[in-house]
Design a protein around this motif. Structure first.
Motif, short mmCIF file in Angstrom:
data_model
loop_
_atom_site.label_atom_id
_atom_site.label_comp_id
_atom_site.label_asym_id
_atom_site.label_seq_id
_atom_site.Cartn_x
_atom_site.Cartn_y
_atom_site.Cartn_z
N ALA A 1 0.96 -1.41 -0.15
CA ALA A 1 -0.03 -0.09 0.14
C ALA A 1 0.66 1.24 -0.16
N VAL A 2 0.41 2.21 -1.03
CA VAL A 2 1.26 3.61 -1.11
C VAL A 2 0.11 4.55 -1.04
N THR A 3 0.49 5.56 0.08
CA THR A 3 -0.39 6.57 0.29
C THR A 3 0.26 7.91 0.23
N ILE B 1 -2.72 2.14 -4.35
CA ILE B 1 -1.83 3.32 -4.39
C ILE B 1 -2.73 4.46 -4.50
N SER B 2 -2.81 5.28 -3.46
CA SER B 2 -3.87 6.11 -3.13
C SER B 2 -3.36 7.40 -2.99
N PHE B 3 -4.15 8.42 -3.60
CA PHE B 3 -3.77 10.02 -3.31
C PHE B 3 -4.87 10.58 -2.74
N GLU B 4 -4.48 11.61 -1.69
CA GLU B 4 -5.49 12.43 -0.91
C GLU B 4 -5.47 13.76 -1.91
N GLY B 5 -6.72 14.50 -1.91
CA GLY B 5 -6.69 15.62 -2.69
C GLY B 5 -7.82 16.45 -2.35
N ASN C 1 -4.66 3.65 -7.88
CA ASN C 1 -5.91 3.30 -8.07
C ASN C 1 -6.97 3.49 -7.12
N ARG C 2 -6.51 4.47 -6.30
CA ARG C 2 -7.58 4.81 -5.22
C ARG C 2 -7.26 6.46 -5.05
N ILE C 3 -8.26 7.08 -5.13
CA ILE C 3 -8.58 8.71 -4.62
C ILE C 3 -9.20 9.00 -3.47
N GLU D 1 -14.35 9.78 -14.39
CA GLU D 1 -13.93 10.03 -15.76
C GLU D 1 -12.27 9.62 -16.06
N ALA D 2 -11.81 9.91 -14.87
CA ALA D 2 -10.24 9.51 -15.03
C ALA D 2 -9.92 8.21 -14.47
N GLY D 3 -10.84 7.38 -14.49
CA GLY D 3 -10.60 6.06 -14.60
C GLY D 3 -10.90 5.46 -12.96
N PHE D 4 -10.80 6.10 -12.02
CA PHE D 4 -10.77 5.50 -10.48
C PHE D 4 -12.16 5.02 -10.20
N GLU D 5 -11.83 3.74 -9.85
CA GLU D 5 -13.02 2.71 -9.51
C GLU D 5 -13.07 2.57 -7.90
N ASN D 6 -12.32 3.26 -7.16
CA ASN D 6 -12.16 3.29 -5.72
C ASN D 6 -11.98 4.92 -5.26
N ILE D 7 -13.12 5.51 -4.88
CA ILE D 7 -13.20 6.77 -4.59
C ILE D 7 -13.89 6.96 -3.08
N GLY D 8 -13.14 7.65 -2.48
CA GLY D 8 -13.41 7.94 -1.00
C GLY D 8 -13.57 9.45 -0.70
N ILE D 9 -14.22 9.68 0.24
CA ILE D 9 -14.34 11.08 0.72
C ILE D 9 -14.39 11.12 2.32
N ASP D 10 -13.98 12.50 2.62
CA ASP D 10 -14.13 12.63 4.13
C ASP D 10 -15.20 13.59 4.26
N LEU D 11 -15.84 13.39 5.15
CA LEU D 11 -17.25 14.29 5.84
C LEU D 11 -16.94 14.68 7.16
N MET D 12 -17.27 15.87 7.53
CA MET D 12 -17.17 16.49 8.94
C MET D 12 -18.49 16.77 9.43
N TYR D 13 -18.60 16.40 10.69
CA TYR D 13 -20.16 16.76 11.38
C TYR D 13 -19.82 17.56 12.80
#
Length: 460
Positions: free
Chosen positions: A109-111, A144-148, A167-169, A202-214
């Motif tokens: 795993a690479v982040t 292999i994941s990038f935060e953005g 392969n993960r954003i 559209e870029a081809g990512f099939e593993n998409i995560g998000i952060d949400l704050m409450y």
């Protein structure tokens, strides 16, 4: 053994405050190390255990604009500092990866986190990833994941890193509500949030995560649940939910103190928001696998699983990055000039570290493992030769009696009540030598000495 809690009120006021800061590292580094000694202290000249599998983390400290709530090591984008950082981080990757220990370890795993990796150009994002791939033994199926940030992630950047093997954003949406975004002085609006998620697909990512704050200033329960429902409707694969942490030294702390932004809601509201989001996400098929992570089956963050559940090595790079290699917990220099200066001299830029002997490693496995909801008995006994109760019997019994832990022949796990207060419960397994104040933990996250912490208390 378990204690049942059936009313919503039983989830309130379990601790004096609900700790918003997770267990990110253990043991807590306390010893300053000299540049010439760290390579040997970490045992990088040693051979790793057979079939050693670990993770790589690269901290990118730059942001196009600094979020008012962020306590981590970051700085506004400056081209000269970015150039300095790029040379230094590539040198650091090379030192770890070429060592006998690093070169014989496999990376699964690479982040790339931050800060905001997407503050960099597409070319530099690709350059960093290539450096990791060229130096480490990265498995063909590695995650292999990038935060953005929606403000700086572009279709071009996502296409570039996807083509290089990412392969993960993971995108810091935080909220789809523009009123809430205005309170937090977010650098993007809801329109851009929706656009960037479409661009990721559209870029081809099939593993998409998000952060949400409450529990944001003036946020209602319905506004919070609409954020969660929106994420579900969009088909997001991985959702991480954070309560807003108002940390000293941040602009948000000052603005709330001065009355420029309303304060966050009560602890009771915060707990209700967490429980309702948990219920909604689980009804929609998401699996909760950590105190704050929910994912569709098979979309868990592998970096998190390797380090927190399996206690694997974490090779960390970048200013203020924390890592765990050969049972040594370390944190890099936070100041980019000092970080770069050491690497120019071919020294690693670690400034504070602590080794984990067997007892501290057991403390760490309980504290980090419960962040992931449970500790498997077979894993604990396989690693240490003891049952958890043989080492932590009193603590476990007390937490079971309070309805925060449950035990059976297979595992020790957080109860439903314990999950709500998971960050507090995990820290019950810190050794006496590793107890820390909020201020110290925030300072460490910024690559600064705990002793430098100001005397303000964490609020929120």
């Amino acid at each position: 053994m378990a204690v049942k809690t059936t009313t919503r009120e039983s989830f309130y006021n379990v601790y004096p405050h609900r700790d918003p800061i997770c267990v990110s590292h253990y043991p807590n580094p306390v010893t300053e190390v000299t540049p010439a000694d760290i390579y040997g202290t970490m045992g990088l000249g040693d051979q790793p255990p057979a079939h050693n599998v670990g993770a790589v983390y690269v901290h990118v400290p730059f942001c196009a604009s600094v979020c008012i709530f962020c306590p981590f090591n970051k700085m506004a984008y400056q081209e000269k500092q970015v150039e300095q950082y790029m040379e230094a981080v590539k040198a650091e990757i090379g030192i770890y990866a070429s060592s006998p220990y690093g070169s014989q370890s496999t990376i699964s795993a690479v982040t790339f986190g931050g800060g905001t990796p997407s503050a960099l150009s597409a070319e530099r994002m690709v350059e960093m990833l290539k450096s990791v791939q060229a130096n480490y033994r990265v498995t063909p199926d590695a995650q292999i994941s990038f935060e953005g940030s929606p403000a700086t992630l572009t279709l071009e950047k996502m296409q570039a890193i996807r083509a290089q093997g990412a392969n993960r954003i993971s995108i810091g949406i935080q909220t789809f509500n523009d009123k809430m975004g205005h309170h937090l002085r977010m650098s993007h609006d809801s329109r851009r949030a929706f656009e960037v998620l479409e661009e990721a697909k559209e870029a081809g990512f099939e593993n998409i995560g998000i952060d949400l704050m409450y529990n944001l200033p003036e946020q209602t329960m319905e506004e919070w649940l609409e954020d969660v429902r929106t994420a579900v409707r969009l088909g997001i694969d991985h959702i991480t939910v954070f309560s807003l942490c108002v940390v000293p030294f941040t602009a948000l702390f000052k603005m709330i103190k001065e009355g420029k932004i309303p304060p966050t809601g009560s602890v009771e509201l915060e707990v209700d928001m967490y429980l309702e989001a948990k219920r909604l996400l689980q009804e929609e098929g998401y699996v909760q696998y950590s105190v704050w992570d929910f994912a569709k089956p098979g979309f868990e963050d592998r970096h998190v699983l390797l380090y927190y559940t399996q206690q694997k090595d974490l090779f960390a790079h970048g200013p203020a990055a924390f890592g765990y290699v050969n049972k040594l917990m370390y944190i890099n220099q936070g100041d980019i000039q000092e970080y770069s200066d050491r690497l120019q001299q071919q020294f690693l830029s670690v400034f504070i570290a602590s080794p984990a002997d067997d007892l501290e490693a057991m403390h760490g496995m309980m504290a980090k493992g419960l962040r992931m909801l449970s500790v498997k008995r077979k894993d604990f006994t396989g690693m240490f030769g003891f049952q958890p109760e043989e080492v932590f019997g009193k603590t476990i019994d007390e937490l079971v009696a309070k309805g925060l832990l449950e035990t059976d022949e297979h595992e020790i796990r957080l109860s439903a009540r314990g999950i709500v207060w998971g960050n507090n419960v995990c820290k019950e397994f810190f050794s006496e030598a590793n107890q820390q104040t909020f201020e110290s933990r925030v300072k460490l996250a910024r690559g600064q000495k705990p002793a430098e912490a100001a005397g303000e208390e964490l609020k929120g």
